[in-house]
Design a protein around this motif. Structure first.
Motif, mmCIF file in Angstrom:
data_model
loop_
_atom_site.group_PDB
_atom_site.id
_atom_site.type_symbol
_atom_site.label_atom_id
_atom_site.label_comp_id
_atom_site.label_asym_id
_atom_site.label_seq_id
_atom_site.Cartn_x
_atom_site.Cartn_y
_atom_site.Cartn_z
ATOM 1 N N SER A 1 10.031 6.240 -0.619
ATOM 2 C CA SER A 1 10.671 4.943 -0.427
ATOM 3 C C SER A 1 10.565 4.120 -1.700
ATOM 4 O O SER A 1 9.564 4.186 -2.424
ATOM 5 C CB SER A 1 10.001 4.200 0.731
ATOM 6 N N GLU A 2 11.572 3.332 -1.992
ATOM 7 C CA GLU A 2 11.602 2.513 -3.200
ATOM 8 C C GLU A 2 10.389 1.598 -3.285
ATOM 9 O O GLU A 2 9.864 1.336 -4.368
ATOM 10 C CB GLU A 2 12.892 1.684 -3.243
ATOM 11 N N LYS A 3 9.932 1.114 -2.157
ATOM 12 C CA LYS A 3 8.823 0.159 -2.172
ATOM 13 C C LYS A 3 7.513 0.791 -2.649
ATOM 14 O O LYS A 3 6.579 0.078 -3.033
ATOM 15 C CB LYS A 3 8.633 -0.461 -0.785
ATOM 16 N N LEU A 4 7.432 2.122 -2.635
ATOM 17 C CA LEU A 4 6.223 2.804 -3.080
ATOM 18 C C LEU A 4 6.268 3.182 -4.559
ATOM 19 O O LEU A 4 5.266 3.649 -5.104
ATOM 20 C CB LEU A 4 5.991 4.074 -2.260
ATOM 21 N N LEU A 5 7.401 2.986 -5.199
ATOM 22 C CA LEU A 5 7.574 3.386 -6.587
ATOM 23 C C LEU A 5 7.061 2.301 -7.536
ATOM 24 O O LEU A 5 7.130 1.111 -7.235
ATOM 25 C CB LEU A 5 9.038 3.683 -6.887
ATOM 26 N N VAL A 6 6.547 2.741 -8.675
ATOM 27 C CA VAL A 6 6.116 1.823 -9.718
ATOM 28 C C VAL A 6 6.726 2.258 -11.040
ATOM 29 O O VAL A 6 7.009 3.451 -11.257
ATOM 30 C CB VAL A 6 4.581 1.773 -9.840
ATOM 31 N N TYR A 7 6.904 1.292 -11.930
ATOM 32 C CA TYR A 7 7.557 1.512 -13.212
ATOM 33 C C TYR A 7 6.661 0.989 -14.336
ATOM 34 O O TYR A 7 5.667 0.292 -14.072
ATOM 35 C CB TYR A 7 8.912 0.799 -13.223
ATOM 36 N N PRO A 8 6.990 1.324 -15.589
ATOM 37 C CA PRO A 8 6.146 0.842 -16.691
ATOM 38 C C PRO A 8 5.916 -0.668 -16.618
ATOM 39 O O PRO A 8 6.851 -1.440 -16.427
ATOM 40 C CB PRO A 8 6.963 1.233 -17.934
ATOM 41 N N GLY A 9 4.664 -1.058 -16.764
ATOM 42 C CA GLY A 9 4.291 -2.465 -16.694
ATOM 43 C C GLY A 9 3.816 -2.909 -15.333
ATOM 44 O O GLY A 9 3.172 -3.963 -15.204
ATOM 45 N N ARG B 1 0.831 -1.199 0.000
ATOM 46 C CA ARG B 1 0.000 0.000 0.000
ATOM 47 C C ARG B 1 0.869 1.254 0.000
ATOM 48 O O ARG B 1 1.954 1.276 0.565
ATOM 49 C CB ARG B 1 -0.913 0.006 1.223
ATOM 50 N N GLY B 2 0.367 2.295 -0.663
ATOM 51 C CA GLY B 2 1.057 3.573 -0.657
ATOM 52 C C GLY B 2 0.796 4.317 0.641
ATOM 53 O O GLY B 2 0.137 3.809 1.552
ATOM 54 N N LEU C 1 8.123 6.835 -14.119
ATOM 55 C CA LEU C 1 8.197 6.579 -12.685
ATOM 56 C C LEU C 1 6.939 7.109 -12.006
ATOM 57 O O LEU C 1 6.526 8.243 -12.228
ATOM 58 C CB LEU C 1 9.430 7.261 -12.087
ATOM 59 N N GLY C 2 6.328 6.249 -11.180
ATOM 60 C CA GLY C 2 5.142 6.649 -10.442
ATOM 61 C C GLY C 2 5.286 6.343 -8.966
ATOM 62 O O GLY C 2 6.204 5.640 -8.536
ATOM 63 N N ARG C 3 4.362 6.874 -8.176
ATOM 64 C CA ARG C 3 4.385 6.666 -6.730
ATOM 65 C C ARG C 3 2.977 6.366 -6.244
ATOM 66 O O ARG C 3 2.008 7.048 -6.599
ATOM 67 C CB ARG C 3 4.907 7.926 -6.023
ATOM 68 N N MET C 4 2.839 5.328 -5.432
ATOM 69 C CA MET C 4 1.558 4.999 -4.840
ATOM 70 C C MET C 4 1.156 6.058 -3.808
ATOM 71 O O MET C 4 2.007 6.642 -3.150
ATOM 72 C CB MET C 4 1.615 3.639 -4.153
ATOM 73 N N THR C 5 -0.157 6.279 -3.677
ATOM 74 C CA THR C 5 -0.675 7.142 -2.621
ATOM 75 C C THR C 5 -1.370 6.274 -1.573
ATOM 76 O O THR C 5 -1.414 5.042 -1.696
ATOM 77 C CB THR C 5 -1.681 8.167 -3.181
ATOM 78 N N PRO D 1 8.466 11.598 -9.117
ATOM 79 C CA PRO D 1 7.550 10.637 -9.734
ATOM 80 C C PRO D 1 6.130 11.187 -9.808
ATOM 81 O O PRO D 1 5.752 12.090 -9.050
ATOM 82 C CB PRO D 1 7.635 9.437 -8.790
ATOM 83 N N TYR D 2 5.345 10.612 -10.724
ATOM 84 C CA TYR D 2 3.933 10.968 -10.807
ATOM 85 C C TYR D 2 3.175 10.288 -9.665
ATOM 86 O O TYR D 2 3.398 9.111 -9.374
ATOM 87 C CB TYR D 2 3.343 10.514 -12.139
#
Length: 485
Positions: free
Chosen positions: A56-64, A15-16, A92-96, A29-30
């Motif tokens: 934190s790296e664990k909250l980041l998401v990448y294409p796919g 979870r973000g 690069l994206g970030r969970m909320t 990141p977005y």
């Protein structure tokens, strides 16, 4: 893969968390929250914002990467359990705090298959049946992870390949429409806000005059024979028009010469457009404007809330506020509903959301989805804009998307907190530049072409979505008839 597997066999959940609003729109990141997920699943990139704070790296998401919403703040519950996949264009994206990343346990897990399983109507029905809460709905992690996943078979692999192709085409059409919208808005701003063709002419005249023989007054006649390095184009008028052509078309002088050689008709058309712009500015109550242009009220250009007739109780096309786009002009879904209390409109009208936060979010639509002679209706919270007189219909839409207009609309809002509305009378009487109709007609040639092409792409995407919706239930039957393709 056995038939009794579930989501829990493939993924864990991350979870973000919350973020600091003061760091929004800074490099980073977005943020991928609820607004980045379409109501029935899929990625939405309208109004994405970046975040400059530590992540934190664990909250980041990448294409796919795939992420899901386990909550929904709407009464319809359409977002509950909805899934999205990060597209290639989002590096690069970030969970909320509202979204959850799927972390696959194995590198060779069937990610695409799981993605489409989570887009299926069977899965959506499962989520609604297990929704908790009344106003704010939620789905427990346990219920999500317990969802059964059918065995992956060759037939299902083929079906996933077809679904991937459909989504790729839908995405491409959407990206093309975004580009066309940006180009048309940029053209409107260039011509009617920044006056770039006029300023290009002014700069060209100054350069031309600097090349005249010393102590000689500037003249429309070229003194090229007396110059060591004469200008490429001789007379002043042509020099200024060529400069305006560069501003209008974004071409270099070499590219203009090439255009004249390969497409003289297009070159002449561009030249005639450039010739319509003046070569000087003048003072006005709105500041510096092109010479010869006038000022007035916005009502000189736009008719606000024109009278439309639709009998109460008549079955007619209805546009809900939730289906009005925040970017682009295409309404998302039109339904038939008996006319009650609402705003009426016809093709060629522009609909502007007047209430907070819809206005601030950019909800605006161009009406091009009705049959000839048909009248539609929708929310009472729309303001209808229709160009006056001989002005083309596209003008209403691009004024409604103009930054100055939107700022004025937001500033005109009155009412209690949370229910503020833009004031139509204030907008109608607002001081505004009166655009020459001859130049607006040239603008409309490009703008209307964009609107038509975008509608074609939108119609294609609706047909593709229907195909997708026919195919998705077959993931569970595992059967794909050739007729579907």
């Amino acid at each position: 893969m056995t038939s009794d597997q579930c989501i829990d066999d493939f993924v864990t959940l991350q979870r973000g968390n919350t973020y600091k609003s003061a760091l929004l729109d800074q490099p980073g990141p977005y943020l991928l929250g609820l607004a980045s997920i379409a109501r029935e699943g899929g990625f939405r990139d309208d109004k994405l914002r970046t975040y400059g704070g530590h992540t934190s790296e664990k909250l980041l998401v990448y294409p796919g990467d795939i992420y899901v919403s386990l909550k929904d703040v709407t009464q319809s519950g359409d977002l509950l359990g909805s899934v999205a996949r990060v597209p290639d264009r989002i590096s690069l994206g970030r969970m909320t705090q509202d979204t959850v990343k799927l972390v696959f346990k194995e590198n060779d897990a069937p990610k695409n298959y799981l993605y489409w399983v989570l887009r299926s109507p069977q899965y959506k029905a499962y989520c609604r049946a297990r929704a908790m809460g009344t106003t704010n709905l939620s789905l427990s992690r346990e219920d999500f992870l317990s969802y059964p996943v059918p065995k992956l078979t060759p037939a299902r692999e083929n079906l996933v390949a077809v679904l991937e192709a459909v989504e790729e085409k839908v995405t491409l059409n959407h990206q093309i429409n975004q580009t066309l919208e940006q180009m048309a808005q940029a053209l409107f701003k260039s011509w009617f806000v920044d006056f770039e063709p006029v300023k290009a002419k002014i700069a060209a005249r100054e350069r031309w005059q600097a090349l005249q023989p010393e102590n000689e007054p500037a003249s429309p006649v070229c003194y090229a024979t007396e110059l060591d390095e004469p200008p490429a184009v001789g007379d002043l008028e042509t020099t200024m028009n060529r400069a305006a052509m560069q501003a209008i078309a974004g071409k270099t002088t070499g590219q203009l010469d090439a255009l004249r050689a390969v497409d003289p008709e297009r070159y002449q058309e561009l030249y005639e457009t450039a010739a319509l712009f003046p070569s000087a500015m003048q003072s006005s109550e709105l500041g510096e404007i092109p010479e010869g242009w006038e000022t007035g009220s916005l009502s000189d250009l736009i008719d606000f809330n024109p009278r439309r007739t639709l009998r109460k109780g008549a079955l007619a096309p209805y546009l809900d506020m939730k289906n009005v786009p925040t970017s682009g002009h295409l309404a998302e879904e039109i339904v038939q509903r008996e006319m009650g209390s609402g705003t009426k409109f016809i093709n060629g009208d522009t609909l502007l959301a007047r209430i907070t936060p819809c206005l601030e979010n950019g909800k605006t639509a161009f009406v091009d989805f009705l049959e000839e002679g048909e009248t539609g209706w929708g929310s009472t919270e729309y303001i209808v804009l229709r160009p006056t007189g001989c002005y083309p219909k596209s003008l209403g839409y691009f004024i409604a998307r103009d930054g100055n207009f939107r700022s004025a609309a937001i500033q005109s809002m009155t009412g209690t907190s949370g229910r503020q509305r833009a004031d139509t009378k204030s907008l109608s009487s607002m001081k505004w530049l009166i655009y020459p109709s001859s130049i607006v007609e040239k603008f409309d040639f490009t703008a209307s072409s964009y609107l038509r092409l975008a509608k074609n792409h939108g119609d294609q995407n609706k047909a593709l979505a229907e195909t997708r919706d026919v195919l998705l239930p077959k993931l569970f039957s595992g059967k794909l008839a050739c007729s579907v393709l």
